[in-house]
Design an enzyme around this catalytic site. Sequence first.
Site, short mmCIF file in Angstrom:
data_model
loop_
_atom_site.label_atom_id
_atom_site.label_comp_id
_atom_site.label_asym_id
_atom_site.label_seq_id
_atom_site.Cartn_x
_atom_site.Cartn_y
_atom_site.Cartn_z
N CYS A 1 0.84 -1.20 0.00
CA CYS A 1 0.00 0.00 0.00
C CYS A 1 0.88 1.25 0.00
O CYS A 1 1.72 1.41 0.89
CB CYS A 1 -0.91 -0.01 1.23
SG CYS A 1 -1.87 1.50 1.44
N CYS B 1 0.17 3.25 3.54
CA CYS B 1 0.63 2.80 4.86
C CYS B 1 1.69 1.71 4.81
O CYS B 1 2.26 1.35 5.84
CB CYS B 1 -0.56 2.32 5.70
SG CYS B 1 -1.14 0.66 5.25
N CYS C 1 -5.17 -0.23 6.13
CA CYS C 1 -5.64 1.15 6.32
C CYS C 1 -6.93 1.45 5.57
O CYS C 1 -7.49 2.54 5.72
CB CYS C 1 -4.56 2.15 5.91
SG CYS C 1 -4.33 2.31 4.13
N ASP D 1 21.51 1.20 -15.97
CA ASP D 1 21.33 0.00 -15.16
C ASP D 1 20.41 -0.97 -15.91
O ASP D 1 19.26 -0.66 -16.18
CB ASP D 1 20.70 0.42 -13.83
CG ASP D 1 20.51 -0.75 -12.86
OD1 ASP D 1 20.59 -1.90 -13.30
OD2 ASP D 1 20.26 -0.48 -11.67
#
Length: 412
Positions: free
Chosen positions: A201, A204, A220, A338
């Site tokens: 999430c 949270c 949450c 990268d």
Amino acid sequence: MAGNTEPLSPRAKLAVTAGKAAAAVSRAAGRGSGSVIGGKVALRLDPDLLARLAQHLDVVLVSATNGKTTTTRLIAEALRAAGPVVSNALGANMPAGITSALAGGSDAKFGVIEVDEKYLAGVARDVTPKCIALLNLSRDQLDRAAETRMLAEKWREGLSGSKAVIVANADDPLVVWAASSSQQVVWVAAGQAWKDDAWSCPSCGGVMQRPGDDWFCGQCGFRRPTPTWALTGDHVLDPHGSAWPIHLQLPGRANKANATSSAAVAAVFGVPPQVALERMYQVQAVAGRYDVVSFLGRDLRLLLAKNPAGWLETFSLIDPPPTPVVLSVNARGADGTDTSWLWDVDYTQLAGHPIFVIGDRKLDMAVRLEVAGLDFRVCETLDEAVQSAPPGRIEIIANYTAFQDVRRRVGN
């Protein structure tokens, strides 16, 4: 804002002229379109030029990890039904390239602007957009771009308090979290094939639950909003419940999703879905993507894929085995240096295809395919790969600068 046609100041006019001259010199020297160097020169002379050039336009900004250039093109076509459009159609999507594009559109009514994810908040401050389209966020250029949640946080902070209508993908939790700080949001069910950047999430850090097409945080309560626009099969469902057929020349589910978001944006500017979608049909290719070209007596289809989400969508487009596939990967500045993202792509989906590998980082790709248990051949050049391929149309999948290399070689 639109309607303010205050003429450019002498300084701004000088900046525009100098920028165009620098771009012309760059083109004459064979260094590309010149849009970036032209924009840099212009902004050096007048740092506020971008805001000045946008003041008479109704602006829509388009940002995402995947699909920005195509969606920008589709929106531009749709809005031409309502007036002249200026757009950075070739994908120069940082402030310098955007400034160059707007400098060429003095008679335009609409500005349709693709914006690199990192620059969205700053450009939005400068051009006071009427609408901002947020399509998706996924891992990309790990050495240059921030981690996806950090990017989402930048969007969330930068768009907080914006008066723009935000057209946002309800199926991407990162986009939803970023857009939720805004006053006006139009939610679009555009789908999300790549989910590996949205298992936790963004609000949270809890584990995201994903029953079917839905998603929510079990900790949450952060959850998928109810969309008012949706892609359903080959149709766009509008807020009134009407289904409008999508007829695109561009292939794949991802482009139907792009068309759905584009129709939602067009509606913000008063262009109805039927008109918007009909105009999108005119788009055959976008900056060379999806073009079929003849080269060394063979038909080659050019496909761009620059990160794991893009490769996943591209695999769904290619013709079935035994269609030959050429893979080309570079790691220059514009690609990100990268290449660890290669390990996030499921190349086993190419099983059964004759595979040929080219590009600056062909050995990185070769190691990845070896681990995936695939048969492939490493080639030094595109010419060698094409001449080695068995009969049939050849699918070329390349990341950003590798794609430009291929286009130059085939004369596209």
